[in-house]
Design an enzyme around this catalytic site. Structure first.
Site, mmCIF file in Angstrom:
data_model
loop_
_atom_site.group_PDB
_atom_site.id
_atom_site.type_symbol
_atom_site.label_atom_id
_atom_site.label_comp_id
_atom_site.label_asym_id
_atom_site.label_seq_id
_atom_site.Cartn_x
_atom_site.Cartn_y
_atom_site.Cartn_z
ATOM 1 N N HIS A 177 5.186 75.927 -34.030
ATOM 2 C CA HIS A 177 5.795 74.812 -34.357
ATOM 3 C C HIS A 177 4.801 73.740 -33.565
ATOM 4 O O HIS A 177 5.451 73.114 -32.716
ATOM 5 C CB HIS A 177 7.147 74.709 -34.184
ATOM 6 C CG HIS A 177 7.592 73.204 -34.772
ATOM 7 N ND1 HIS A 177 8.946 73.016 -35.387
ATOM 8 C CD2 HIS A 177 7.189 72.060 -34.984
ATOM 9 C CE1 HIS A 177 8.931 71.754 -35.657
ATOM 10 N NE2 HIS A 177 7.976 71.110 -35.439
ATOM 11 N N GLU A 207 16.088 56.573 -30.517
ATOM 12 C CA GLU A 207 14.590 57.097 -31.226
ATOM 13 C C GLU A 207 14.732 56.067 -32.371
ATOM 14 O O GLU A 207 15.667 55.547 -33.071
ATOM 15 C CB GLU A 207 14.983 58.397 -31.538
ATOM 16 C CG GLU A 207 13.944 58.827 -32.527
ATOM 17 C CD GLU A 207 14.216 60.207 -33.158
ATOM 18 O OE1 GLU A 207 13.488 61.161 -32.737
ATOM 19 O OE2 GLU A 207 15.149 60.330 -33.813
ATOM 20 N N GLU A 254 7.473 57.054 -34.956
ATOM 21 C CA GLU A 254 8.376 57.701 -34.256
ATOM 22 C C GLU A 254 8.332 57.257 -32.625
ATOM 23 O O GLU A 254 6.997 57.378 -32.158
ATOM 24 C CB GLU A 254 8.500 59.042 -34.351
ATOM 25 C CG GLU A 254 8.594 59.473 -35.834
ATOM 26 C CD GLU A 254 9.308 60.828 -35.856
ATOM 27 O OE1 GLU A 254 9.465 61.353 -37.279
ATOM 28 O OE2 GLU A 254 8.900 61.758 -34.888
ATOM 29 N N ARG A 276 10.239 57.175 -29.003
ATOM 30 C CA ARG A 276 11.030 57.802 -27.870
ATOM 31 C C ARG A 276 10.797 57.367 -26.595
ATOM 32 O O ARG A 276 9.533 56.835 -26.192
ATOM 33 C CB ARG A 276 11.152 59.459 -28.226
ATOM 34 C CG ARG A 276 11.502 59.853 -29.598
ATOM 35 C CD ARG A 276 11.206 61.373 -29.573
ATOM 36 N NE ARG A 276 11.476 61.790 -30.973
ATOM 37 C CZ ARG A 276 10.700 62.223 -31.853
ATOM 38 N NH1 ARG A 276 9.429 61.583 -31.558
ATOM 39 N NH2 ARG A 276 10.881 62.437 -32.996
#
Length: 575
Positions: free
Chosen positions: A104, A295, A441, A443
């Protein structure tokens, strides 16, 4: 990779019908088929291979399928001693070794896309047998590196233990996560005291000791050796980028916490990501200050991000839905038909102009799904809200960077980056180009402060993007920035190069510092990732400090002088 197309993404292929898109995406998620090795062929091609170690032929496929190599040899050692036997065999026979967990990742730290099927590369699968799991003490757990994060967190939960933050996919193996300083999203909220045994940095900052296969000069062979966190050599192994093979670790952990996660899609990006002083109340930094765990997922060509805020709540709030298992967002795990159809059409028909439609479809799916599945306000043991990505989600290419800065500068970094991204995306669209069809995204984490390991003399992970900069103690926070798009999207590399150049220029170490996220895309030219020689050879080492980078490189070389663990990308990073 040499281009943005792969064998899995061929317009006109039957698998790329619109309704076949999900099936193709699911195929990318499948564990590669292992074909038991023919003993005669194995004896011919791998002479004198250690007896008792299972061999197979296999394919290697990374997360988004852009790296797919078939016909490689793989083995599944029954334990650490067999791993050492395999490594010694590889050294003596001129082979290289790559540990494989769940694959991954995006970057070619294991194998590059142009690897031939007959390459003398042996994959060592950690998942079948390197799975030991036990408590080492009341605040430490001993774990085999083939254990998945979901299995680890489930085990910890059963003993009243947990972690502050975790990557969202539960299928990651611990070994793979530690190799690339995997992280979640968390800093201390206002007036929050760090719980004993916890850290706001990466998982690598939890390591107290690790066992790796390294060169033993006295024995004239590779052997298992245990390193403790206060040893100088351990610092380079804590985030080793696949330049070593770790078989077992001991991690510091703390008391588990019940977390509430509230999702909302009602705050416009212009407010959430506003420049400091331009808005009050609903900015990302205001939520960060109040709760510490946030997030943002901002779909391309939309105005309202999917914004999550976690808070520590010992008692279930009245409006929250109790979750007793992870992955609380089924609409995200199983891609809605409309999203799959649009993505399939974009790929099969080269209808990239549909990116704004896809972005809005993804936002609609999230907004409606949160309501339909009662997932907008969930509460439960930390694992059940921290893990929320399954392998069945939409497979996309992702770039990634960490910007080290002060806690009081987070909103500035977010505002500057999102403003640049928005302006460039609009400029490309005006030319009929749509390089992004996924999301941004964002964070925020703390850094890898070695003091949080709770061990006197602990060293910071040398190659972690979250390693503190000794010249800037005021940088105590990292803003993680990722941009996602479907593999094969035209102009994506050129667009990502512009984003990368902006980050490297705006946060060049003067008042903030950009480092690459190892597992994702970086080092872009207009045609490909991991290809800009200046970034690989100069910018990345300088972001860690040339001397510190050289020390870590020398340590990894000394522990593997025969370069058994080197991949082509390592050759370019550590010439």
């Amino acid at each position: 990779m040499t281009d943005r197309s792969v064998s899995n993404f061929r317009p006109g292929d039957p698998s790329w019908t619109r309704r076949g898109f999900l099936r193709s995406a699911a195929a990318l998620a499948a564990v590669p088929v292992l074909v038991a090795a023919d003993p005669a062929v194995a004896a011919e091609q791998l002479p004198d291979f250690p007896a008792g170690v299972a061999l197979s032929r296999t394919a290697y496929r990374n997360w988004d399928g852009e790296i797919t190599v078939t016909g490689l040899w793989a083995c599944a050692p029954a334990g650490p001693e067999q791993v050492a036997d395999v490594v010694n065999w590889a050294w003596r026979h001129g082979w290289t070794v790559r540990a494989r967990g769940s694959s991954h990742g995006w970057s070619p730290l294991t194998v590059p896309a142009d690897t031939p099927a007959d390459a003398r590369i042996l994959l060592v699968d950690t998942g079948p047998h390197l799975t030991g799991l036990s408590l080492d003490s009341a605040s430490a757990v001993r774990v085999g590196t083939g254990v998945t994060l979901e299995t680890l967190l489930t085990f910890l939960e059963g003993h009243g233990l947990g972690v502050t933050a975790s990557p969202a996919p539960g299928d990651l193996t611990l070994g793979g996560a530690l190799a690339i300083d995997a992280h979640g999203t968390a800093v201390a909220a206002r007036d929050e005291e760090r719980p004993p045994g916890q850290t706001y940095g990466s998982l690598s900052n939890r390591v107290l000791e690790l066992t790796a296969v390294v060169w033993d000069a006295g024995a004239g062979a590779y052997a298992l050796r245990t390193f403790h966190r206060d040893e100088a050599d351990c610092a380079a192994l804590l985030t080793h980028l696949g330049r070593s093979l770790v078989t077992e670790v001991v991690l510091r952990v703390g008391a588990n916490a019940d977390l509430r996660c509230v999702s909302r899609t009602d705050i416009p990006a212009k407010e959430l990501f506003a420049a400091p002083g331009a808005a009050r109340g609903r900015t990302l930094a205001s939520f960060l200050e109040a709760e510490g765990r946030v997030e943002a997922i901002w779909f391309a060509f939309t105005e309202f991000p999917w914004f999550k805020v976690w808070s520590v709540e010992p008692t279930k709030p009245l409006t929250s839905r109790r979750v007793t298992s992870p992955y609380p967002y089924p609409f995200s795990d199983n891609v809605p038909t409309v999203v799959a159809d649009l993505a399939g059409r974009m790929v099969s028909d080269a209808a990239w102009y549909l990116a704004p439609v896809l972005g809005n479809a993804q936002l609609d799916a999230a907004s409606l799904g949160l309501v339909a599945t009662l997932s907008a306000d969930v509460w439960g043991p930390s694992k059940n809200t921290l893990l929320y990505i399954r392998p069945t989600t939409l497979r996309v290419h992702a770039n990634g960077y960490a910007v080290l800065t002060g806690r009081d500068q987070v909103q500035r970094v977010v505002a500057e980056f999102t403003a640049f991204y928005r302006e460039r995306l609009a400029a490309y669209a005006a030319l009929g180009r749509f390089p992004v069809n996924g999301s941004v995204e964002i964070r925020v984490t703390g850094l890898d402060d070695p003091a949080e390991a709770g061990l006197a003399g602990a060293r910071a992970p040398s190659l972690s993007a979250l390693r503190p900069d000794p010249g800037h103690p005021e940088w105590d926070t990292a803003v993680w920035l990722d941009v996602l798009t479907l593999p094969g999207t035209p102009y994506a590399d050129a667009f990502f190069r512009e984003l990368e150049r902006f980050l490297l220029s705006a946060y060049d170490g003067t008042d903030a510092l950009t480092r690459v996220e190892w597992s994702k895309g970086w080092g872009y030219t207009d045609e490909a990732a991991w290809s800009d020689e200046e970034v690989l050879g100069t910018v990345v080492p300088e972001s860690f400090g040339t001397a510190a980078w050289g020390e870590a490189a020398a340590t990894l070389e000394r522990l593997d002088p025969h370069r058994v663990f080197r991949a082509p990308l390592h050759e370019r990073l550590f010439p």
